[in-house]
Design a protein around this motif. Structure first.
Motif, short mmCIF file in Angstrom:
data_model
loop_
_atom_site.label_atom_id
_atom_site.label_comp_id
_atom_site.label_asym_id
_atom_site.label_seq_id
_atom_site.Cartn_x
_atom_site.Cartn_y
_atom_site.Cartn_z
N ALA A 28 3.88 -1.26 2.66
CA ALA A 28 2.77 -0.89 3.49
C ALA A 28 3.38 -0.67 4.94
CB ALA A 28 1.72 -1.80 3.41
N PRO A 29 2.84 0.25 5.57
CA PRO A 29 3.16 0.74 7.06
C PRO A 29 3.22 -0.60 7.89
CG PRO A 29 1.81 2.42 6.26
CD PRO A 29 1.47 1.22 5.29
N GLU A 30 2.10 -1.46 7.84
CA GLU A 30 2.05 -2.62 8.67
C GLU A 30 3.24 -3.55 8.61
OE1 GLU A 30 -1.22 -3.38 5.53
OE2 GLU A 30 -0.20 -1.81 6.65
N VAL A 31 3.63 -3.67 7.12
CA VAL A 31 4.93 -4.51 6.52
C VAL A 31 6.12 -3.79 7.24
CG1 VAL A 31 6.16 -5.59 4.98
CG2 VAL A 31 3.74 -5.22 4.66
N ILE A 32 6.13 -2.67 7.18
CA ILE A 32 7.36 -1.89 7.90
C ILE A 32 7.29 -2.22 9.19
CG2 ILE A 32 8.40 0.37 8.51
CD1 ILE A 32 8.73 -0.37 5.71
N ASP A 33 6.60 -2.16 10.36
CA ASP A 33 6.36 -2.30 11.41
C ASP A 33 6.88 -3.84 11.74
OD1 ASP A 33 5.82 -1.22 14.19
OD2 ASP A 33 4.43 -2.64 13.98
N SER A 34 6.31 -4.90 11.10
CA SER A 34 6.57 -6.08 11.25
C SER A 34 8.07 -6.35 11.19
CB SER A 34 5.81 -7.07 10.28
OG SER A 34 6.11 -7.03 9.17
N MET A 35 8.94 -5.50 10.25
CA MET A 35 10.18 -5.85 10.02
C MET A 35 11.12 -5.30 11.34
SD MET A 35 10.54 -7.21 7.24
CE MET A 35 9.04 -8.46 7.77
N ARG A 36 10.13 -4.72 12.30
CA ARG A 36 11.12 -4.26 13.60
C ARG A 36 11.34 -5.61 14.30
NH1 ARG A 36 10.98 1.25 14.10
NH2 ARG A 36 8.89 2.04 13.03
N PHE A 37 10.76 -6.56 13.85
CA PHE A 37 10.89 -7.93 14.78
C PHE A 37 11.02 -7.49 16.30
CE2 PHE A 37 13.40 -8.11 10.69
CZ PHE A 37 12.66 -9.17 10.21
N ALA A 88 0.86 -1.13 0.02
CA ALA A 88 -0.03 -0.15 -0.21
C ALA A 88 0.66 1.20 -0.06
CB ALA A 88 -0.87 0.06 1.27
N ALA A 89 0.48 2.21 -0.62
CA ALA A 89 1.38 3.37 -0.90
C ALA A 89 1.43 4.22 0.55
CB ALA A 89 0.69 4.45 -1.74
N ASN A 90 2.50 4.50 1.09
CA ASN A 90 2.63 5.35 2.20
C ASN A 90 1.70 6.67 2.21
OD1 ASN A 90 3.25 6.99 4.46
ND2 ASN A 90 5.46 6.34 4.23
N GLU A 91 0.48 6.72 2.87
CA GLU A 91 -0.33 7.72 3.09
C GLU A 91 0.00 9.06 3.76
OE1 GLU A 91 -3.65 6.07 3.94
OE2 GLU A 91 -4.08 4.81 2.22
N GLU A 92 1.26 8.87 4.53
CA GLU A 92 1.61 9.92 5.20
C GLU A 92 1.95 11.25 4.23
OE1 GLU A 92 4.91 9.32 7.82
OE2 GLU A 92 3.92 7.70 8.76
N THR A 93 1.42 12.46 4.71
CA THR A 93 1.59 13.61 3.84
C THR A 93 2.84 14.35 4.48
OG1 THR A 93 -0.95 14.08 3.79
CG2 THR A 93 0.56 15.83 3.49
N PRO A 94 3.89 14.49 3.63
CA PRO A 94 5.07 15.15 3.87
C PRO A 94 4.91 16.52 4.60
CG PRO A 94 4.97 14.93 1.42
CD PRO A 94 3.66 14.10 2.18
N ALA A 95 5.87 16.95 5.23
CA ALA A 95 5.95 18.27 5.65
C ALA A 95 5.94 19.37 4.67
CB ALA A 95 6.91 18.57 6.91
N PRO A 96 5.29 20.43 4.55
CA PRO A 96 5.50 21.29 3.46
C PRO A 96 6.98 21.96 3.43
CG PRO A 96 4.18 22.35 5.05
CD PRO A 96 4.27 21.07 5.44
N THR A 97 7.40 22.32 2.53
CA THR A 97 8.79 22.93 2.28
C THR A 97 8.69 23.99 1.19
OG1 THR A 97 9.18 21.32 0.42
CG2 THR A 97 9.92 20.79 2.40
N GLU A 98 9.58 24.73 1.43
CA GLU A 98 9.52 26.21 0.55
C GLU A 98 9.69 25.91 -0.77
OE1 GLU A 98 12.27 29.04 1.91
OE2 GLU A 98 11.43 28.97 3.91
N ALA A 99 10.59 24.81 -1.33
CA ALA A 99 10.60 24.39 -2.80
C ALA A 99 11.29 22.96 -2.65
CB ALA A 99 11.81 25.55 -3.19
N ALA A 100 10.30 22.13 -3.52
CA ALA A 100 10.54 20.74 -3.76
C ALA A 100 12.31 20.54 -4.36
CB ALA A 100 9.79 20.03 -4.65
N GLU A 101 12.96 19.75 -3.60
CA GLU A 101 14.44 19.54 -4.28
C GLU A 101 14.13 18.53 -5.24
OE1 GLU A 101 16.66 18.08 -0.93
OE2 GLU A 101 16.44 19.82 0.21
N GLU A 102 14.99 18.85 -6.27
CA GLU A 102 15.12 17.86 -7.63
C GLU A 102 16.07 16.64 -6.85
OE1 GLU A 102 14.10 18.24 -10.72
OE2 GLU A 102 12.98 20.01 -10.17
N PRO A 103 15.28 15.28 -7.41
CA PRO A 103 16.08 14.28 -7.00
C PRO A 103 17.58 14.18 -7.83
CG PRO A 103 14.13 13.81 -8.78
CD PRO A 103 14.20 15.32 -8.32
#
Length: 451
Positions: free
Chosen positions: A144-153, A27-42
């Motif tokens: 998915a967030p729940e997958v990430i959490d399970s990978m903390r073991f 599942a896509a990470n649904e967290e909204t990133p904090a706003p920034t003044e200008a998006a950085e180019e990758p």
């Protein structure tokens, strides 16, 4: 470090665990990133032709002419061009994977950038400091967030990468010819009648355990399998678990689990419908099935290509595990936390994580999974079962049973009672307290010490 290595070696479980996906669908990470003044180019990344080695306990190179492998090769090519790397797949023996991580990390030369690790070994590697924490590299991931959490073991840091959970990866293979010649309904027919359960499986197993040549010895059996595969699949099929995540306790003494263990005991000792293995509990059962002398064989989809396809000459099929008496649906247990890890000392770990993610196809995993199933399963009914097209499967999370040592402890009991040496109630009573003590010890982060 020596203690940590000993812990890892002690934790290895040989071939006892079928490699299988864990956790849940992407599942896509649904967290909204904090706003920034200008998006950085990758930033453009150039790893100057470096080899990125991905280790499994088989050759995972997508080499067939199937559509799924063709799509995988396209993703590999895109990643190689984007990062200026060479992707290669390393075939590392299951039982030596963790030792190879520890020895090469200690030598400051990790043998691979990404390594699939058996679930029983992750704790020792974590505690020994042999793995790279991945928290900082998974802030904008499609995992998915729940997958990430399970990978903390159970710990504070994330140490694993695993993309998704595929439905019904473990079930029952069956020989259509044997059922047809006996004139009885096969598991697919029983399932379509909503009558595929322990009783109907036992009834079929008894009728299909026969002496076909009249020499006084059974040469066809209703079932074959390893005792630890049976208990790992029968317990959840009755709504039970080996380990209860909510209470952080071993749960193989619950009423549902004990009913499953007693049923397994009866299959071996009362009904005698399981063919005895001849020295190799892992290899023998699938060999018997592929030889055409076994009616039903519980196992994982990953086994088809190496153990069934091209070997079994008869028509065959794949269904869910039968329902236990306490089950209200078909259950598929996720009882493994095997995962991909990045050994300590791997350079550019942040980029390696991105490379792994881009090799996955999170958006089209269902389609790709079906494409793969179409190459390994014999008919549409089996594919529909494996995909859970009818929505009949309920997922049971039992993922940390291996890493917490519960599987091995229960296996020490079932290994005895399948031979009639101890009853389930006696055997479980003998080990449940030590299982619980072992769980708490691991959760506290205390490594085992050899006496």
């Amino acid at each position: 470090m020596v203690t940590a290595i000993a812990t890892i070696l002690a934790a290895c479980s040989g071939g006892n665990s079928a490699p299988s996906p864990t956790a849940s669908q992407p599942a896509a990470n649904e967290e909204t990133p904090a706003p920034t003044e200008a998006a950085e180019e990758p930033k453009e990344v150039n790893l100057n032709g470096r080899e990125i080695r991905i280790s499994n306990w088989w050759d995972a190179t997508p080499a067939s002419d199937s559509e799924a492998d063709e799509l995988a090769r396209e993703r590999i090519k895109a990643v190689e061009e984007k990062y200026n790397v060479k992707i290669s797949y390393v075939n590392t023996e299951y039982g030596v994977t963790s030792e190879k991580i520890s020895s090469t990390v200690l030598a400051n030369d990790p043998f691979a950038e990404i390594v699939r690790v058996p679930d029983g070994d992750i704790w020792g590697l974590m505690q020994g400091g042999f793995l790279t924490p991945l928290d900082d590299y998974l802030k904008n991931t499609k995992i998915a967030p729940e997958v990430i959490d399970s990978m903390r073991f159970g710990g504070d840091k994330i140490y694993g990468l695993m993309g998704w959970y595929t439905p019904n990866d473990n079930g029952m293979f069956y020989n259509k010819r044997i059922f047809k010649e006996a004139g009885i309904k096969d598991p697919q027919q029983l399932m379509e009648e909503d009558n595929w359960n322990w009783n109907t499986m036992l009834d079929a197993a008894k009728k299909l355990t026969v002496d076909t040549n009249g020499d006084g010895k059974m040469d066809q059996y209703g079932l074959s399998g390893a005792y630890y595969v049976f208990h790992e699949m029968l317990i959840p099929s009755n709504g039970g678990k080996l380990y209860d995540e909510a209470t952080q306790k071993a749960a193989f003494d619950s009423p549902q689990a004990m009913e499953a263990l007693n049923f397994l005991y009866s299959l071996y000792n009362e009904h005698k419908v399981i063919k005895a293995n001849e020295g190799n509990d892992w290899e023998d059962p699938s060999k018997y099935f592929s030889e055409g002398n076994i009616a039903m064989y519980p196992g994982g989809l990953w086994e088809v290509e190496g153990r069934i396809q091209g070997k079994l000459k008869d028509d065959w099929g794949y269904v869910y595990m039968p329902k236990g008496p306490q089950a209200t649906a078909y259950y598929d247990a996720v009882n493994s936390t095997e995962s991909f890890v990045i050994p300590k000392g791997v350079k550019d770990a942040d980029i390696v994580v991105k490379i792994w993610e881009e090799l996955q196809d999170f958006d089209n995993w269902k389609q790709n999974h079906r494409l793969w199933l179409e190459t390994i399963l014999p008919d549409e009914a089996s594919i529909a079962n494996a995909m859970d097209d009818n929505g009949k499967v309920i997922r049971v999370t039992d993922a940390r049973a291996g890493g917490l040592g519960v599987k091995n402890i229960l296996g020490s009991v079932t290994e005895k009672f399948v031979k009639g040496e101890v009853t389930p109630s006696t055997g479980v009573a003998q080990v449940i307290d030590s299982a619980q003590a072992g769980i708490q010890k691991v959760l506290r982060g205390e490594p085992d010490k050899k006496e």
